[in-house]
Each structure stands twice: as structure tokens, then as C-alpha cells.
Design an enzyme around this catalytic site. Structure first.
Site, PDB file in Angstrom:
ATOM      1  N   SER A 150     -49.502  12.859-110.196  1.00 29.44           N
ATOM      2  CA  SER A 150     -50.966  12.923-110.274  1.00 29.44           C
ATOM      3  C   SER A 150     -51.637  12.330-109.036  1.00 29.44           C
ATOM      4  O   SER A 150     -52.850  12.444-108.868  1.00 29.44           O
ATOM      5  CB  SER A 150     -51.463  12.186-111.520  1.00 29.44           C
ATOM      6  OG  SER A 150     -50.850  12.726-112.672  1.00 29.44           O
ATOM      7  N   HIS A 200     -35.832   7.842-128.026  1.00 25.45           N
ATOM      8  CA  HIS A 200     -36.862   8.821-127.678  1.00 25.45           C
ATOM      9  C   HIS A 200     -37.989   8.232-126.836  1.00 25.45           C
ATOM     10  O   HIS A 200     -38.298   8.784-125.787  1.00 25.45           O
ATOM     11  CB  HIS A 200     -37.410   9.604-128.875  1.00 25.45           C
ATOM     12  CG  HIS A 200     -38.257  10.716-128.359  1.00 25.45           C
ATOM     13  ND1 HIS A 200     -37.746  11.930-127.973  1.00 25.45           N
ATOM     14  CD2 HIS A 200     -39.562  10.735-128.005  1.00 25.45           C
ATOM     15  CE1 HIS A 200     -38.711  12.655-127.440  1.00 25.45           C
ATOM     16  NE2 HIS A 200     -39.818  11.953-127.456  1.00 25.45           N
ATOM     17  N   ASP A 216     -50.186 -10.085-105.350  1.00 21.37           N
ATOM     18  CA  ASP A 216     -48.761  -9.985-105.701  1.00 21.37           C
ATOM     19  C   ASP A 216     -48.692  -9.677-107.190  1.00 21.37           C
ATOM     20  O   ASP A 216     -49.720  -9.484-107.829  1.00 21.37           O
ATOM     21  CB  ASP A 216     -48.019 -11.294-105.372  1.00 21.37           C
ATOM     22  CG  ASP A 216     -46.523 -11.052-105.164  1.00 21.37           C
ATOM     23  OD1 ASP A 216     -45.894 -10.418-106.041  1.00 21.37           O
ATOM     24  OD2 ASP A 216     -45.973 -11.487-104.138  1.00 21.37           O
ATOM     25  N   TRP A 271     -23.281   8.290-123.723  1.00 22.47           N
ATOM     26  CA  TRP A 271     -24.300   7.279-123.393  1.00 22.47           C
ATOM     27  C   TRP A 271     -25.074   6.846-124.634  1.00 22.47           C
ATOM     28  O   TRP A 271     -25.718   5.813-124.640  1.00 22.47           O
ATOM     29  CB  TRP A 271     -25.260   7.789-122.313  1.00 22.47           C
ATOM     30  CG  TRP A 271     -26.460   8.534-122.821  1.00 22.47           C
ATOM     31  CD1 TRP A 271     -26.513   9.856-123.112  1.00 22.47           C
ATOM     32  CD2 TRP A 271     -27.769   8.009-123.095  1.00 22.47           C
ATOM     33  NE1 TRP A 271     -27.775  10.192-123.552  1.00 22.47           N
ATOM     34  CE2 TRP A 271     -28.570   9.085-123.553  1.00 22.47           C
ATOM     35  CE3 TRP A 271     -28.360   6.741-122.995  1.00 22.47           C
ATOM     36  CZ2 TRP A 271     -29.917   8.924-123.915  1.00 22.47           C
ATOM     37  CZ3 TRP A 271     -29.703   6.587-123.368  1.00 22.47           C
ATOM     38  CH2 TRP A 271     -30.453   7.678-123.814  1.00 22.47           C
ATOM     39  N   TYR A 318     -39.601   8.847-122.462  1.00 22.44           N
ATOM     40  CA  TYR A 318     -40.966   8.795-121.927  1.00 22.44           C
ATOM     41  C   TYR A 318     -41.151   7.638-120.976  1.00 22.44           C
ATOM     42  O   TYR A 318     -41.960   7.703-120.048  1.00 22.44           O
ATOM     43  CB  TYR A 318     -41.992   8.795-123.062  1.00 22.44           C
ATOM     44  CG  TYR A 318     -41.999  10.141-123.724  1.00 22.44           C
ATOM     45  CD1 TYR A 318     -42.600  11.221-123.090  1.00 22.44           C
ATOM     46  CD2 TYR A 318     -41.314  10.370-124.904  1.00 22.44           C
ATOM     47  CE1 TYR A 318     -42.552  12.484-123.643  1.00 22.44           C
ATOM     48  CE2 TYR A 318     -41.257  11.631-125.459  1.00 22.44           C
ATOM     49  CZ  TYR A 318     -41.877  12.686-124.825  1.00 22.44           C
ATOM     50  OH  TYR A 318     -41.799  13.929-125.377  1.00 22.44           O
ATOM     51  N   GLU A 364     -37.626   5.947-124.869  1.00 23.60           N
ATOM     52  CA  GLU A 364     -36.958   5.731-123.586  1.00 23.60           C
ATOM     53  C   GLU A 364     -37.138   6.924-122.642  1.00 23.60           C
ATOM     54  O   GLU A 364     -37.365   6.749-121.448  1.00 23.60           O
ATOM     55  CB  GLU A 364     -35.461   5.455-123.820  1.00 23.60           C
ATOM     56  CG  GLU A 364     -34.578   5.515-122.596  1.00 23.60           C
ATOM     57  CD  GLU A 364     -34.853   4.436-121.565  1.00 23.60           C
ATOM     58  OE1 GLU A 364     -35.436   3.397-121.928  1.00 23.60           O
ATOM     59  OE2 GLU A 364     -34.491   4.640-120.396  1.00 23.60           O
ATOM     60  N   HIS A 376     -35.661  13.933-134.382  1.00 25.26           N
ATOM     61  CA  HIS A 376     -35.366  15.290-133.907  1.00 25.26           C
ATOM     62  C   HIS A 376     -34.024  15.345-133.181  1.00 25.26           C
ATOM     63  O   HIS A 376     -33.543  16.413-132.862  1.00 25.26           O
ATOM     64  CB  HIS A 376     -36.508  15.865-133.051  1.00 25.26           C
ATOM     65  CG  HIS A 376     -36.782  15.120-131.784  1.00 25.26           C
ATOM     66  ND1 HIS A 376     -38.012  15.117-131.184  1.00 25.26           N
ATOM     67  CD2 HIS A 376     -35.994  14.354-130.993  1.00 25.26           C
ATOM     68  CE1 HIS A 376     -37.966  14.389-130.079  1.00 25.26           C
ATOM     69  NE2 HIS A 376     -36.751  13.919-129.949  1.00 25.26           N
ATOM     70  N   HIS A 377     -33.442  14.175-132.916  1.00 24.43           N
ATOM     71  CA  HIS A 377     -32.092  14.137-132.348  1.00 24.43           C
ATOM     72  C   HIS A 377     -31.036  14.195-133.446  1.00 24.43           C
ATOM     73  O   HIS A 377     -29.850  14.186-133.156  1.00 24.43           O
ATOM     74  CB  HIS A 377     -31.900  12.859-131.526  1.00 24.43           C
ATOM     75  CG  HIS A 377     -32.820  12.760-130.361  1.00 24.43           C
ATOM     76  ND1 HIS A 377     -32.504  13.261-129.121  1.00 24.43           N
ATOM     77  CD2 HIS A 377     -34.064  12.254-130.256  1.00 24.43           C
ATOM     78  CE1 HIS A 377     -33.513  13.050-128.289  1.00 24.43           C
ATOM     79  NE2 HIS A 377     -34.473  12.445-128.942  1.00 24.43           N
ATOM     80  N   THR A 405     -48.804  17.193-123.328  1.00 26.36           N
ATOM     81  CA  THR A 405     -47.996  17.520-122.156  1.00 26.36           C
ATOM     82  C   THR A 405     -48.561  18.750-121.456  1.00 26.36           C
ATOM     83  O   THR A 405     -48.676  18.791-120.227  1.00 26.36           O
ATOM     84  CB  THR A 405     -46.531  17.766-122.567  1.00 26.36           C
ATOM     85  OG1 THR A 405     -46.109  16.686-123.395  1.00 26.36           O
ATOM     86  CG2 THR A 405     -45.636  17.840-121.350  1.00 26.36           C
ATOM     87  N   ARG A 416     -20.877  20.139-125.607  1.00 27.03           N
ATOM     88  CA  ARG A 416     -20.978  19.175-124.504  1.00 27.03           C
ATOM     89  C   ARG A 416     -19.860  18.146-124.625  1.00 27.03           C
ATOM     90  O   ARG A 416     -19.179  18.072-125.654  1.00 27.03           O
ATOM     91  CB  ARG A 416     -22.351  18.493-124.535  1.00 27.03           C
ATOM     92  CG  ARG A 416     -22.593  17.670-125.781  1.00 27.03           C
ATOM     93  CD  ARG A 416     -24.029  17.233-125.924  1.00 27.03           C
ATOM     94  NE  ARG A 416     -24.370  16.142-125.015  1.00 27.03           N
ATOM     95  CZ  ARG A 416     -25.417  15.315-125.197  1.00 27.03           C
ATOM     96  NH1 ARG A 416     -26.212  15.456-126.247  1.00 27.03           N
ATOM     97  NH2 ARG A 416     -25.674  14.354-124.342  1.00 27.03           N
ATOM     98  N   LYS A 464     -51.561  17.965-119.401  1.00 34.06           N
ATOM     99  CA  LYS A 464     -51.214  17.433-118.080  1.00 34.06           C
ATOM    100  C   LYS A 464     -50.873  18.554-117.103  1.00 34.06           C
ATOM    101  O   LYS A 464     -51.358  18.583-115.968  1.00 34.06           O
ATOM    102  CB  LYS A 464     -50.038  16.468-118.193  1.00 34.06           C
ATOM    103  CG  LYS A 464     -50.439  15.105-118.669  1.00 34.06           C
ATOM    104  CD  LYS A 464     -49.226  14.213-118.815  1.00 34.06           C
ATOM    105  CE  LYS A 464     -49.650  12.776-119.031  1.00 34.06           C
ATOM    106  NZ  LYS A 464     -50.182  12.132-117.820  1.00 34.06           N
ATOM    107  N   HIS A 490     -21.738   8.092-116.509  1.00 35.46           N
ATOM    108  CA  HIS A 490     -22.740   8.863-115.766  1.00 35.46           C
ATOM    109  C   HIS A 490     -24.111   8.696-116.419  1.00 35.46           C
ATOM    110  O   HIS A 490     -25.103   8.376-115.749  1.00 35.46           O
ATOM    111  CB  HIS A 490     -22.352  10.342-115.717  1.00 35.46           C
ATOM    112  CG  HIS A 490     -23.473  11.251-115.274  1.00 35.46           C
ATOM    113  ND1 HIS A 490     -23.947  11.251-113.983  1.00 35.46           N
ATOM    114  CD2 HIS A 490     -24.223  12.151-115.948  1.00 35.46           C
ATOM    115  CE1 HIS A 490     -24.944  12.135-113.883  1.00 35.46           C
ATOM    116  NE2 HIS A 490     -25.132  12.691-115.066  1.00 35.46           N
ATOM    117  N   SER A 501     -33.817  -7.646-118.288  1.00 35.52           N
ATOM    118  CA  SER A 501     -34.476  -7.341-117.014  1.00 35.52           C
ATOM    119  C   SER A 501     -35.660  -6.404-117.233  1.00 35.52           C
ATOM    120  O   SER A 501     -36.752  -6.620-116.694  1.00 35.52           O
ATOM    121  CB  SER A 501     -33.455  -6.728-116.056  1.00 35.52           C
ATOM    122  OG  SER A 501     -34.108  -6.015-115.033  1.00 35.52           O
ATOM    123  N   SER A 502     -35.455  -5.370-118.051  1.00 32.04           N
ATOM    124  CA  SER A 502     -36.535  -4.403-118.290  1.00 32.04           C
ATOM    125  C   SER A 502     -37.716  -5.051-118.990  1.00 32.04           C
ATOM    126  O   SER A 502     -38.870  -4.787-118.661  1.00 32.04           O
ATOM    127  CB  SER A 502     -36.042  -3.252-119.161  1.00 32.04           C
ATOM    128  OG  SER A 502     -35.106  -2.493-118.470  1.00 32.04           O
TER     129      SER A 502
HETATM  130 CU    CU Z   1     -36.325  12.854-128.355  1.00 31.90          CU
END
Ligand code: CU
Length: 519
Positions: free
Chosen positions: A261, A246, A98, A134, A250, A248, A295-296, A321, A443, A324, A69, A162-163
């Protein structure tokens, strides 16, 4: 072959296309298919957790579902959705014919379906699919993983390729192909947020590739990067993973900031408040995203100085943040607001993402995190940022731009129904997870203690409602394409729309035109 060099016809048109709109459409449809696949995995998870006691699937399969998932949603649904949006919109927004590298564009899309076929195929292999979450922490993903982990690594490599190619293309397009007069500080915000996102992608996708390659070496070639017995360090894996992981998040959320926006000013009939500060805030968030990864990992046993550094750095992200969110709200302030579907999803985004931001602030506090770590509180937090962030913003974008794409109008009342049902379903799913998390429910487990039963049942009912509401979305999109009301007037309500016809003298994008109904 030979004399006829016209565009390819039929199915081969889609395989051979180098047109940014075709490729954008392919990305968008692919990501929606992955969204439904990843969503069906979520439905299995919520069905199993509907009540205590094992009822539907084996714990082993449950682990594969939580893993797949996450992987399918992050890499298959959300990222390709925004790459598709970038392909479709960026050339038009900057007045380019293009993308800069059209053939590579074709290649970046067409290696994705094989990557995800391999990834999903692992579920049918001996020993089942990836079952380690994941985040695939080693040594769980190396020493104790099923044989299919090798195919998982291959899939991640292709997807990362690809990315990276997509990001290089976006950077090359924005840097080289802007219409004359479009300076960087006149670029539409979606273009800005994607430019910054693309740099994040180029910076961190190779780190992810490195992580899975080190896993491959540990599994098959006798190295011990992550094995303490051989002199390696399991915590090293977490550092490498989150140095990718992390930024990622963002990568996922910055393009969403960009589209919101655009939408909020259009439905407020006001220019965006604080364009420059939006750009600087985006860049600040991107910079800070590189120095907060641990922080993870507050609970791995870091020195206190490390905990404090990562805590303060993470807390700092709240500043840009909040700038924004302030700008979006100030844009709406005393505007002539109307609440069509794109605006509903955009406001839903701001409200729900802010809730996710606040719980993020709670999680950033190192001593408190020991209580929340690996609980459902974390699950609730990141779904408020990812689902309400990325998915709500994508829904808003599709409703906002589908007229531009098809020349047809979507069904407004069905769109509004989609919003309200998914808003209700989403909150019913994830708000109770804060409570069970704070009460200690871990979890990634297929079963739980009796005291969590009521909130889990609410959560499951909410998930089924949220899942069903997406079918409404799918139906509305298909109905619009096939038989939506044709409307060739004012293509959409955004200032630079139609820019492709007006090159080479684009209006500054952050001016805007008045939506048709108030003219
Ligand atoms: Cu993080």
C-alpha cells in the site's frame, strides 16, 4: 568501564545495540540467512521429487526436510523479516526517535539465533530432527516423535517469546510515540497493518506456547492431553494449533499488505485509493482470522453445523481482502505508472496473491475440501499466498527502501532480472502443483505415482530457477551496500520519507511526493 560511555565499537556494537535501525538490520540479515537455509531444504525436497523413485534422500530425512522447511520459513525467515522492517521503518514513519523499549528490542532479536541454532541442531541429534510436518500434529509429534522433539519445543518457546516481546514493543511504540498531530487515521498503512499484526501476535503466540507445553507434558510428565488412551483427544491438538495457526498466516501477510500500500501509490503517482477502507479491511481480516480456524480440519469429523459455520466465516474473509485488491487496482487506474523493481514485485504480489486467494476460496468450501485435503493443491495454494505474498512483498520493500537505508542506488536491471526470473520460477514451481493436487497427489511424501512425473519435473526445475534467482538478490544487495551509486538527493519517493528530519510536523502520510524522474 568507567569514564568512557560512548557507543560500543566493533562486534560488540551489534550485540549491545539498542538502536532500532541496527536491530532492524540484524533482523533483516538474520531472516535472509534463514530464507537461504529454509530454501536449501526446499531444494532438497524438489531434488528428491524431480522424478519418481527414491534417489537422493531416505524417506525419514525427507520428512525432516518438509518439517524444517516450513518451520524455518515461517518462524525464521518471514516473521523476523517483517519485524526487522517494522523496527527499521516504524519509528521513522511516526516521527519517534527509537522504539519504545530499546533494551527489550535488543533482547527480542538476540534470543532468536540461539532458538534457531537449537531448532536446526535437532537435525544432527539421535533419531534426527522433527519429522511430523510444520503443523506438528499430536499424537504423531508426541508418541511417535524422535527424542529431539523436546529441543524443538524449547526452540519454539524461545522464538515465541521473541515474537511477543517484539509485538509489545511495536504496540508501545505506535500507541505512545507518534509525533504530535499524527492521529491514528493519519498513520502510514505499514504502521497500521503492523499495529493490528502485533495484537494478533500477542493474542496467539501464547496459544502456540500452550500447545507445545501440553506436548511436553504428554511426552515427559505423564499427562494425556492428546492421547485418547488416557482420556485425551487428538483433535484437541488441531483446534489449539489452528487457533494459533490461522491468525498466524495473517500475521505473515498483513505487513505485506502494508508495504504494498506504500509502493503502489508511489509508482502510480497517485495517493492510495481508499485509505480508510484499507484500515477497516485490515481490522476486519484480523477479527475474522480468529473465527475460521477449523477450515483446516473439515475432514476430522465435525458436526455439519460446525463445518457450515467455519465455511461461511472463511468465505466472509474474501470481502475485506477483495476490498484491498480493489483499492490497489484503483490506485493504479489512470495513474502515471512506471515499472521499476519495487513496483514489479508489488504488482506481482497483487496478481499472485489474488490467485492464492481464489484457491483459498475453493478450499474454504467444506464439501469440496474433502477432495483437496492434504493434497498438493493445498501446497500450491499456500505458497501462492506465502511466497508471492510475504517474499515478493519483502523483495519489493528491500528494493524500495534500500536507498533510504544505505544512501546508495541498487542496480535496476539486475533487480528487474531478479523479478522476472523469480516470477517465472515461482509460477513454474507452484502452478503445476494445483494439477497434481487435484489429480490426487498427497503432500509430504518422498515418492509418487508415474502419472505425476511430468508436472513434478516442471515443479522442480521451477524451484531451482526460483532458488537461483535469490542469489541474484543477495548479490545486488551486497553490491549496493559496498559500491552502489551514491545518491543523497530525494531519499526515496514516499511521502513521509525524511519524516525523521521534519518532526514534529509530519505531513499526512497518505499524501505523497512525486518520484524524481518526473519532476
Ligand atoms: Cu486458515
Amino acid at each position: 568501564m568507567g569514564e568512557h560511555h560512548g557507543p560500543a565499537k566493533g562486534i560488540s556494537r551489534w550485540f549491545l545495540t539498542t538502536n532500532h535501525k541496527d536491530i532492524g538490520a540484524l533482523y533483516l540479515w538474520f531472516s535472509f540467512a534463514m530464507f537461504l537455509l529454509g530454501g536449501s531444504f526446499a531444494m532438497i525436497i524438489r531434488a528428491e521429487l524431480f522424478q519418481p523413485g527414491l534417489q537422493l534422500v531416505e524417506p525419514e530425512f525427507f520428512n525432516q526436510m518438509t518439517t524444517m522447511h516450513g518451520l524455518v520459513m515461517v518462524f525464521g525467515a518471514i516473521m523476523p523479516a517483517f519485524v526487522g522492517l517494522a523496527n527499521y521503518m516504524i519509528p521513522m514513519m511516526i516521527g519517534a526517535p527509537d522504539m519504545a523499549l530499546p533494551r527489550m528490542n535488543n533482547w527480542s532479536f538476540w534470543i532468536l539465533p540461539p532458538a534457531f541454532t537449537i531448532l536446526a541442531g535437532t537435525l544432527f541429534m539421535e533419531g534426527g530432527g522433527p519429522n511430523f510436518g510444520w503443523t506438528f500434529y499430536a499424537p504423531l509429534s508426541t508418541t511417535y516423535a524422535p527424542p529431539s522433539v523436546t529441543f524443538f519445543i524449547f526452540g519454539v518457546h524461545i522464538m515465541g517469546l521473541s515474537s511477543i516481546m517484539g509485538a509489545i514493543n511495536i504496540i508501545a511504540t505506535i500507541v505512545n510515540m507518534r509525533a504530535p498531530g499524527m492521529t491514528y487515521m493519519k498513520m502510514p498503512l505499514f504502521v497500521w497493518t503492523w499495529l493490528i499484526t502485533a495484537f494478533l501476535l500477542v493474542a496467539v503466540m501464547p496459544v502456540l506456547a500452550g500447545a507445545v507445553t501440553m506436548m511436553l507434558m504428554d511426552i515427559h510428565f505423564g499427562t494425556s492431553f492428546f492421547s485418547a488412551a488416557g482420556g485425551g483427544d487428538p483433535v484437541l491438538f488441531q483446534h489449539i494449533f489452528w487457533f494459533f495457526g490461522h491468525p498466524e498466516v495473517y500475521i505473515i501477510i498483513l505487513p505485506a499488505f502494508g508495504v504494498v500500500s506504500h509502493i503502489i501509490p508511489a509508482f502510480s503517482r497517485k495517493p492510495l485509493f481508499g485509505y480508510d477502507s484499507m484500515v477497516y479491511a485490515t481490522a476486519s481480516i484480523a477479527f475474522l482470522s480468529f473465527i475460521v480456524w477449523a477450515h483446516h480440519m473439515y475432514t476430522v469429523g465435525m458436526p455439519v453445523a460446525g463445518e457450515l459455520f467455519f465455511m461461511y466465516a472463511t468465505t466472509l474473509i474474501a470481502v475485506p481482502t477483495a476490498a484491498k485488491v480493489f483499492n490497489w487496482i484503483t490506485t493504479m487506474f489512470r495513474g502515471s505508472l512506471s515499472f521499476e523493481t519495487p513496483m514489479l514485485f508489488a504488482i506481482g504480489f497483487v496478481v499472485l496473491f489474488t490467485i492464492g486467494g481464489f484457491t483459498g476460496l475453493m478450499l474454504s468450501i467444506a464439501p469440496a475440501d474433502f477432495q483437496y485435503h492434504d493434497t498438493y493443491f493445498v501446497v500450491a495454494h499456500f505458497h501462492y499466498t506465502m511466497v508471492a505474498g510475504a517474499i515478493f512483498a519483502m523483495s519489493a520493500s528491500v528494493y524500495y527502501w534500500i536507498h533510504k537505508w544505505t544512501g546508495r542506488r541498487y542496480n535496476e536491471s539486475m533487480g528487474k532480472a531478479h523479478f522476472w526470473i523469480s516470477f517465472l520460477g515461482f509460477n513454474l514451481t507452484f502452478f503445476p502443483q494445483h494439477f497434481v493436487g487435484l489429480a490426487g497427489m498427497p503432500r509430504r511424501i518422498p515418492d509418487y505415482a508415474l502419472q505425476f512425473a511430468d508436472f513434478n519435473m516442471m515443479s522442480s526445475i521451477g524451484a531451482f530457477i526460483y532458488g537461483a534467482s535469490q542469489l541474484l538478490f543477495l548479490y545486488n544487495v551486497i553490491a549496493t551496500i559496498r559500491s552502489g551509486k551514491k545518491d543523497d538527493t530525494a531519499k526515496t519517493w514516499d511521502g513521509a520519507e525524511g519524516l525523521e528530519w521534519e518532526v514534529p510536523s509530519p505531513a499526512p502520510y497518505h499524501t505523497f511526493s512525486v518520484p524524481p524522474q518526473v519532476k
